[in-house]
Design a protein around this motif. Structure first.
Motif, PDB file in Angstrom:
ATOM      1  N   ILE A 168      48.116  49.096  44.582  1.00 31.98           N
ATOM      2  CA  ILE A 168      48.716  49.374  45.887  1.00 31.98           C
ATOM      3  C   ILE A 168      47.665  49.852  46.890  1.00 31.98           C
ATOM      4  CG2 ILE A 168      50.368  50.861  47.107  1.00 31.98           C
ATOM      5  CD1 ILE A 168      51.984  50.952  44.480  1.00 31.98           C
ATOM      6  N   VAL A 169      46.792  50.751  46.446  1.00 29.12           N
ATOM      7  CA  VAL A 169      45.846  51.404  47.355  1.00 29.12           C
ATOM      8  C   VAL A 169      44.647  50.508  47.685  1.00 29.12           C
ATOM      9  CG1 VAL A 169      44.304  53.382  47.635  1.00 29.12           C
ATOM     10  CG2 VAL A 169      46.537  53.679  46.556  1.00 29.12           C
ATOM     11  N   LEU A 170      44.124  49.804  46.690  1.00 29.27           N
ATOM     12  CA  LEU A 170      42.926  48.981  46.884  1.00 29.27           C
ATOM     13  C   LEU A 170      43.298  47.498  46.978  1.00 29.27           C
ATOM     14  CD1 LEU A 170      40.489  50.601  44.268  1.00 29.27           C
ATOM     15  CD2 LEU A 170      40.905  51.284  46.635  1.00 29.27           C
ATOM     16  N   PRO A 171      42.421  46.690  47.559  1.00 29.26           N
ATOM     17  CA  PRO A 171      42.663  45.237  47.594  1.00 29.26           C
ATOM     18  C   PRO A 171      42.282  44.605  46.252  1.00 29.26           C
ATOM     19  CG  PRO A 171      40.607  45.728  48.710  1.00 29.26           C
ATOM     20  CD  PRO A 171      41.208  47.059  48.344  1.00 29.26           C
ATOM     21  N   LEU A 172      42.913  45.110  45.195  1.00 27.12           N
ATOM     22  CA  LEU A 172      42.585  44.689  43.832  1.00 27.12           C
ATOM     23  C   LEU A 172      43.334  43.413  43.483  1.00 27.12           C
ATOM     24  CD1 LEU A 172      40.978  45.730  41.317  1.00 27.12           C
ATOM     25  CD2 LEU A 172      43.113  46.797  40.570  1.00 27.12           C
ATOM     26  N   PRO A 173      42.623  42.323  43.198  1.00 30.52           N
ATOM     27  CA  PRO A 173      43.303  41.071  42.830  1.00 30.52           C
ATOM     28  C   PRO A 173      44.057  41.215  41.512  1.00 30.52           C
ATOM     29  CG  PRO A 173      40.984  40.702  43.362  1.00 30.52           C
ATOM     30  CD  PRO A 173      41.165  42.173  43.224  1.00 30.52           C
ATOM     31  N   VAL A 174      45.023  40.371  41.301  1.00 33.79           N
ATOM     32  CA  VAL A 174      45.752  40.341  40.028  1.00 33.79           C
ATOM     33  C   VAL A 174      44.797  39.812  38.956  1.00 33.79           C
ATOM     34  CG1 VAL A 174      47.686  39.344  38.762  1.00 33.79           C
ATOM     35  CG2 VAL A 174      47.951  39.963  41.173  1.00 33.79           C
ATOM     36  N   PRO A 175      44.602  40.547  37.856  1.00 36.49           N
ATOM     37  CA  PRO A 175      43.647  40.098  36.834  1.00 36.49           C
ATOM     38  C   PRO A 175      44.168  38.895  36.065  1.00 36.49           C
ATOM     39  CG  PRO A 175      44.820  42.033  36.071  1.00 36.49           C
ATOM     40  CD  PRO A 175      45.236  41.820  37.509  1.00 36.49           C
ATOM     41  N   SER A 176      43.237  38.126  35.524  1.00 43.04           N
ATOM     42  CA  SER A 176      43.612  37.000  34.675  1.00 43.04           C
ATOM     43  C   SER A 176      44.121  37.510  33.337  1.00 43.04           C
ATOM     44  CB  SER A 176      42.401  36.087  34.448  1.00 43.04           C
ATOM     45  OG  SER A 176      41.406  36.768  33.703  1.00 43.04           O
ATOM     46  N   ILE A 177      44.767  36.643  32.587  1.00 49.31           N
ATOM     47  CA  ILE A 177      45.271  37.024  31.257  1.00 49.31           C
ATOM     48  C   ILE A 177      44.120  37.429  30.353  1.00 49.31           C
ATOM     49  CG2 ILE A 177      46.450  36.183  29.189  1.00 49.31           C
ATOM     50  CD1 ILE A 177      48.163  34.427  30.975  1.00 49.31           C
ATOM     51  N   ALA A 178      42.997  36.708  30.459  1.00 50.85           N
ATOM     52  CA  ALA A 178      41.822  37.023  29.638  1.00 50.85           C
ATOM     53  C   ALA A 178      41.303  38.424  29.967  1.00 50.85           C
ATOM     54  CB  ALA A 178      40.725  35.986  29.859  1.00 50.85           C
ATOM     55  N   ALA A 179      41.268  38.786  31.253  1.00 54.85           N
ATOM     56  CA  ALA A 179      40.813  40.114  31.653  1.00 54.85           C
ATOM     57  C   ALA A 179      41.771  41.197  31.148  1.00 54.85           C
ATOM     58  CB  ALA A 179      40.684  40.193  33.172  1.00 54.85           C
ATOM     59  N   VAL A 180      43.073  40.910  31.188  1.00 53.96           N
ATOM     60  CA  VAL A 180      44.067  41.862  30.681  1.00 53.96           C
ATOM     61  C   VAL A 180      43.893  42.071  29.175  1.00 53.96           C
ATOM     62  CG1 VAL A 180      46.534  42.245  30.288  1.00 53.96           C
ATOM     63  CG2 VAL A 180      45.751  41.369  32.489  1.00 53.96           C
ATOM     64  N   VAL A 181      43.619  40.985  28.457  1.00 53.20           N
ATOM     65  CA  VAL A 181      43.384  41.082  27.004  1.00 53.20           C
ATOM     66  C   VAL A 181      42.178  41.964  26.720  1.00 53.20           C
ATOM     67  CG1 VAL A 181      42.686  39.792  24.951  1.00 53.20           C
ATOM     68  CG2 VAL A 181      44.482  38.879  26.437  1.00 53.20           C
ATOM     69  N   LEU A 182      41.078  41.743  27.472  1.00 57.23           N
ATOM     70  CA  LEU A 182      39.879  42.570  27.297  1.00 57.23           C
ATOM     71  C   LEU A 182      40.183  44.026  27.634  1.00 57.23           C
ATOM     72  CD1 LEU A 182      36.883  42.970  26.760  1.00 57.23           C
ATOM     73  CD2 LEU A 182      36.430  42.281  29.130  1.00 57.23           C
TER      74      LEU A 182
ATOM     75  N   ASN B  76      34.499  39.374  35.181  1.00 54.13           N
ATOM     76  CA  ASN B  76      35.438  38.319  34.777  1.00 54.13           C
ATOM     77  C   ASN B  76      36.880  38.682  35.120  1.00 54.13           C
ATOM     78  OD1 ASN B  76      33.627  36.362  33.078  1.00 54.13           O
ATOM     79  ND2 ASN B  76      33.106  38.415  32.351  1.00 54.13           N
ATOM     80  N   TRP B  77      37.059  39.432  36.197  1.00 56.44           N
ATOM     81  CA  TRP B  77      38.384  39.940  36.561  1.00 56.44           C
ATOM     82  C   TRP B  77      39.410  38.822  36.749  1.00 56.44           C
ATOM     83  CZ3 TRP B  77      40.246  44.761  36.396  1.00 56.44           C
ATOM     84  CH2 TRP B  77      41.474  45.019  37.009  1.00 56.44           C
ATOM     85  N   THR B  78      38.997  37.746  37.389  1.00 53.46           N
ATOM     86  CA  THR B  78      39.926  36.634  37.647  1.00 53.46           C
ATOM     87  C   THR B  78      39.555  35.378  36.867  1.00 53.46           C
ATOM     88  OG1 THR B  78      38.623  36.029  39.606  1.00 53.46           O
ATOM     89  CG2 THR B  78      40.529  37.464  39.954  1.00 53.46           C
ATOM     90  N   THR B  79      38.603  35.501  35.932  1.00 50.48           N
ATOM     91  CA  THR B  79      38.195  34.349  35.118  1.00 50.48           C
ATOM     92  C   THR B  79      39.272  34.055  34.076  1.00 50.48           C
ATOM     93  OG1 THR B  79      35.890  35.022  35.395  1.00 50.48           O
ATOM     94  CG2 THR B  79      36.354  33.371  33.698  1.00 50.48           C
ATOM     95  N   THR B  80      39.714  32.825  34.032  1.00 54.01           N
ATOM     96  CA  THR B  80      40.816  32.474  33.126  1.00 54.01           C
ATOM     97  C   THR B  80      40.396  32.474  31.657  1.00 54.01           C
ATOM     98  OG1 THR B  80      40.316  30.127  33.474  1.00 54.01           O
ATOM     99  CG2 THR B  80      42.016  31.113  34.863  1.00 54.01           C
ATOM    100  N   SER B  81      39.121  32.181  31.400  1.00 53.82           N
ATOM    101  CA  SER B  81      38.638  32.153  30.018  1.00 53.82           C
ATOM    102  C   SER B  81      37.155  32.495  29.996  1.00 53.82           C
ATOM    103  CB  SER B  81      38.864  30.769  29.406  1.00 53.82           C
ATOM    104  OG  SER B  81      38.369  30.714  28.095  1.00 53.82           O
ATOM    105  N   PHE B  82      36.765  33.399  29.112  1.00 54.94           N
ATOM    106  CA  PHE B  82      35.348  33.758  28.982  1.00 54.94           C
ATOM    107  C   PHE B  82      35.100  34.323  27.589  1.00 54.94           C
ATOM    108  CE2 PHE B  82      37.615  37.387  30.719  1.00 54.94           C
ATOM    109  CZ  PHE B  82      37.143  38.464  29.991  1.00 54.94           C
TER     110      PHE B  82
END
Length: 245
Positions: free
Chosen positions: A118-132, A207-213
């Motif tokens: 909400i506070v920062l312009p933080l993009p929605v993370p990719s699924i891979a980033a959420v897993v990490l 790799n915040w928005t990287t789909t696979s890494f």
């Protein structure tokens, strides 16, 4: 077991200093460290970096301080021993304590994520980033959990354990660059690199928005640190057995 988990949660919440350094401080540092510019793309990268830098402070602050101190007080007051007499063995206590601290860390991480979304312009993370993110927080929580148990069981006296826990917290925070901007070299640099905060932060932010890494390198570092803390726990228990006998 359910009642014991509730007891542990209340016990941990009772130490305000831990809730401040593990819950409030990461949020304050993340929000205070963000400085917007006219470049929207740069702002997104900065918010990803700040989020990643402050995230490991949550398990570090919540586990190393309130959990260690609360458990040491239980040991000194004989609460842990009395639980054992009523069927709550050390193993059951360890399981219940881990579940309670995992609930606590997970809850604070979710609040941290939602507030910064909400506070920062933080993009929605990719699924891979959420897993990490989930794997990293889980492994770090387990690592600090065993380190906290080692401190609480090995060192005698509430004041001594409280002091050691504070030293461990600030030591890890300094070595990992969480507090201060020290430029370590030699052995100190190797110690700094062994605690996997920087590798986890860098991998997550890049790799915040990287789909696979490929996250195998950072996971290996995290697992190596976890194994190290488990070994310390085992060595401390082996050392304590002759004393008890």
């Amino acid at each position: 077991m359910k009642h014991y988990i509730k007891f542990e949660l209340k016990n941990t919440f009772g130490y305000s200093i831990g809730m401040i350094v593990g819950g409030l401080l990461p949020l304050v540092l993340a929000i205070g460290g963000y400085h917007a510019s006219n470049d929207a793309g740069r702002n997104k990268v900065l918010s990803e970096t700040i989020f990643s830098i402050c995230l490991p402070m949550i398990p570090l602050g919540l586990v190393m301080l309130p959990f260690t101190i609360a458990f040491a007080k239980d040991i000194e007051d004989g609460i842990s021993t009395r639980f054992s007499l009523f069927g709550y063995t050390k193993l059951k206590q360890m399981i219940a304590k881990f579940i309670s601290i995992l609930f606590l860390v997970s809850g604070i991480c979710i609040i941290y994520f939602l507030v910064l979304q909400i506070v920062l312009p933080l993009p929605v993370p990719s699924i891979a980033a959420v897993v990490l993110m989930i794997c990293g927080m889980l492994i770090l929580t387990i690592s600090f959990y065993f380190l906290a148990f080692t401190i609480a069981w090995f060192f005698k006296g509430f004041n001594a354990v409280q002091g050691i826990a504070m030293v461990a917290y600030f030591g890890i925070a300094i070595f990992t660059g969480t507090i201060g901007g020290f430029d370590f070299t030699g052995v100190m640099k190797k110690i700094s690199d062994f605690v996997p905060f920087n590798s986890f932060r860098t991998e997550l932010a890049n790799n915040w928005t990287t789909t696979s890494f490929d996250m195998s390198n950072v996971l290996i570092r995290l697992i190596a640190f976890m194994i190290f803390t488990i070994l310390l726990f085992c060595i401390a228990n082996i050392h304590l057995i002759p004393k008890k006998n």
